[in-house]
Design a protein around this motif. Structure first.
Motif, PDB file in Angstrom:
ATOM      1  N   ASP A  85     -58.461 -36.434 -65.516  1.00  0.00           N
ATOM      2  CA  ASP A  85     -57.837 -35.179 -65.953  1.00  0.00           C
ATOM      3  C   ASP A  85     -57.211 -34.399 -64.797  1.00  0.00           C
ATOM      4  OD1 ASP A  85     -59.866 -33.680 -64.648  1.00  0.00           O
ATOM      5  OD2 ASP A  85     -61.092 -33.609 -66.448  1.00  0.00           O
ATOM      6  N   SER A 110     -54.162 -29.000 -69.009  1.00  0.00           N
ATOM      7  CA  SER A 110     -53.169 -29.650 -69.868  1.00  0.00           C
ATOM      8  C   SER A 110     -53.395 -31.158 -69.936  1.00  0.00           C
ATOM      9  CB  SER A 110     -51.754 -29.358 -69.363  1.00  0.00           C
ATOM     10  OG  SER A 110     -51.578 -29.831 -68.038  1.00  0.00           O
ATOM     11  N   GLN A 165     -56.389 -31.877 -72.155  1.00  0.00           N
ATOM     12  CA  GLN A 165     -56.023 -31.799 -73.575  1.00  0.00           C
ATOM     13  C   GLN A 165     -55.367 -33.099 -74.040  1.00  0.00           C
ATOM     14  OE1 GLN A 165     -52.998 -28.852 -74.741  1.00  0.00           O
ATOM     15  NE2 GLN A 165     -54.383 -28.209 -76.364  1.00  0.00           N
ATOM     16  N   GLN A 166     -54.497 -33.670 -73.213  1.00  0.00           N
ATOM     17  CA  GLN A 166     -53.874 -34.953 -73.536  1.00  0.00           C
ATOM     18  C   GLN A 166     -54.920 -36.066 -73.615  1.00  0.00           C
ATOM     19  OE1 GLN A 166     -50.838 -35.589 -70.561  1.00  0.00           O
ATOM     20  NE2 GLN A 166     -49.917 -33.582 -70.921  1.00  0.00           N
ATOM     21  N   GLN A 206     -56.821 -36.110 -76.910  1.00  0.00           N
ATOM     22  CA  GLN A 206     -56.106 -36.774 -78.004  1.00  0.00           C
ATOM     23  C   GLN A 206     -56.195 -38.292 -77.895  1.00  0.00           C
ATOM     24  OE1 GLN A 206     -55.050 -35.312 -80.637  1.00  0.00           O
ATOM     25  NE2 GLN A 206     -55.327 -33.212 -79.890  1.00  0.00           N
ATOM     26  N   GLN A 226     -59.649 -26.516 -73.177  1.00  0.00           N
ATOM     27  CA  GLN A 226     -58.517 -27.132 -73.865  1.00  0.00           C
ATOM     28  C   GLN A 226     -58.906 -28.390 -74.647  1.00  0.00           C
ATOM     29  OE1 GLN A 226     -55.521 -25.578 -73.976  1.00  0.00           O
ATOM     30  NE2 GLN A 226     -56.662 -23.993 -72.875  1.00  0.00           N
ATOM     31  N   MET A 227     -60.141 -28.842 -74.469  1.00  0.00           N
ATOM     32  CA  MET A 227     -60.594 -30.056 -75.143  1.00  0.00           C
ATOM     33  C   MET A 227     -61.495 -29.763 -76.339  1.00  0.00           C
ATOM     34  SD  MET A 227     -61.462 -32.384 -71.760  1.00  0.00           S
ATOM     35  CE  MET A 227     -61.219 -33.989 -72.531  1.00  0.00           C
ATOM     36  N   PRO A 230     -59.764 -29.644 -80.149  1.00  0.00           N
ATOM     37  CA  PRO A 230     -59.377 -30.957 -80.669  1.00  0.00           C
ATOM     38  C   PRO A 230     -60.580 -31.830 -81.012  1.00  0.00           C
ATOM     39  CG  PRO A 230     -58.011 -30.400 -78.789  1.00  0.00           C
ATOM     40  CD  PRO A 230     -59.073 -29.342 -78.875  1.00  0.00           C
TER      41      PRO A 230
END
Length: 410
Positions: free
Chosen positions: A89, A94, A97-98, A101, A123-124, A127
């Protein structure tokens, strides 16, 4: 250590010869629809594997890998072969977060260990929560991650049911640090700095609240950029205040040069920080680190009887990077997911259920085992029930444990 935690690492693991058996994806009724005799369960690992914080991230990745290999060697969950999927990460929200997914889209991922940074976790969490995918961090300490923003006013509400951690909170860490610095190190005047990130700012705020309650005085405060390495201007400010110590909310890449420049200016006072500075890289980056202080969650694994097999296994596995301060906590975070998978299989006639993510998540509240760092279980917020902290001091160019205990919060 009892059977539900670590099992001795065999010579095959030591030689790195452990191989994963072939396996296929699950069918609608659970079980394995492929030609192999075992079903693969993937445990995601999110951490900074490159960049300034990679020393901590690689320790997390390796410790999770060791837990998966140990479970496989032992055949701890019948019919299941565990494997980890590490993603970098870069300590960037950001990117985290990717990565979330990517984990979500892989149906074989039944749990994720990580991340290191609380700001990345922010950010995780959503999701993962939306996908019903279990997340267990060995390092996040931001209190709001499990108790929401209302915790500061006594109105704690769990925001995400999928989030758990084996690390304790900054509410506890800040109180412990303040108590140690005031009552044991006998420092009453402190300059306060944070790096403006979620972790650093939260930790500094907790320290300030508890230190002033004890009777300590914050003689000045400032914010710095975590990417800065020239701190001479703020060091000059500190010199005018008569501070007896500097408390820094942030991580070791900035803390180390800040401390050295502080000493270079003639101020022979300690820098103290949280678990984000307790890395083997800190004294390597700071030639005048002697006497600096740091706190970290749990007791040092080197002193724990429960960690002996973890230490032996890590050495035998031949990892090129040290396990660092989060090694034991990472192993326990990974093993918690393994335990939840075990319960899911045992409750479905020996096969992985088709709704495995849901069942694994449901089982997390039942988890209780003897881990590397002690007894592992989670409270109603997903927080660890183990609140032990340790204060470390740089001696002979290394972090040496000075005191362990459980603080009174507030």
């Amino acid at each position: 250590m009892r059977q539900r935690s670590l099992i001795a690492i065999t010579a095959a693991l030591a030689a790195g010869s452990l191989t994963l058996t072939a396996c296929g994806s699950r069918d609608d009724k659970g079980g394995d629809s492929g030609s192999g005799d075992k079903t693969t369960v993937v445990i995601g690992v999110d951490a900074p594997l490159t960049g300034d914080l990679s020393a901590l991230g690689l320790g997390i990745k390796n410790s999770a890998d060791l837990a998966a290999k140990t479970a496989n060697e032992q055949e701890y969950v019948e019919g299941i072969e565990f494997k980890i999927e590490p993603l970098d990460d870069q300590a960037q929200p950001s990117v985290g977060q990717q990565n979330a997914q990517k984990f979500i889209s892989n149906k074989d991922v039944l749990g994720v260990v990580g991340p290191l940074n609380s700001s990345v976790s922010q950010q995780m969490q959503k999701p993962f929560n939306d996908a019903g995918l279990t997340q267990v961090s060995p390092a996040n300490t931001g209190t709001e991650l499990t108790q929401g923003d209302g915790w500061k006013t006594g109105n704690s509400v769990r925001p995400f049911k999928t989030y758990f951690r084996t690390a304790t909170t900054d509410e506890i860490q800040g109180a412990f640090a303040a108590d140690y610095l005031y009552n044991q190190a006998k420092k009453t005047k402190v300059y306060l700095i944070d790096d403006q990130k979620t972790y650093g700012a939260g930790l500094a705020a907790s320290f300030k609240e508890n230190f002033t309650k004890l009777g300590g005085k914050i003689v000045g405060s400032d914010h710095v950029n975590p990417d800065d390495r020239d701190f001479n201007s703020v060091v000059a400010k500190i010199k005018k205040t008569g501070a007896e110590a500097l408390y820094y909310g942030g991580e070791y890449p900035a803390a180390a040069p800040l401390s050295q420049q502080l000493k270079d200016s003639g101020q022979n006072i300690p820098l103290m920080g949280g678990d984000g500075i307790v890395s083997t890289d800190y004294p390597e980056l700071n030639k005048k680190a002697a006497g600096d202080l740091g706190t970290s969650v749990g007791e040092p694994v080197e002193k724990l009887e429960s960690a002996k097999k973890f230490l032996a296994g890590y050495k035998a596995a031949g990892y090129s990077d040290p396990y660092q301060v989060y090694g034991g906590l990472t192993y326990d975070a990974t093993w918690a997911i393994i335990e939840a998978v075990k319960l899911a299989v045992e409750g479905n006639d020996g096969k992985l259920p088709s709704d495995a993510r849901k069942v694994v998540l449901d089982n997390m509240s039942k988890i209780k085992f003897d881990g590397v760092t002690g007894a592992i279980s989670f409270d109603e917020f997903g927080d660890t029930t183990n609140h032990t902290m340790t204060a470390y001091k740089i001696e002979n160019n290394t972090w040496a444990p000075a005191f362990s205990g459980q603080p009174k919060v507030g």
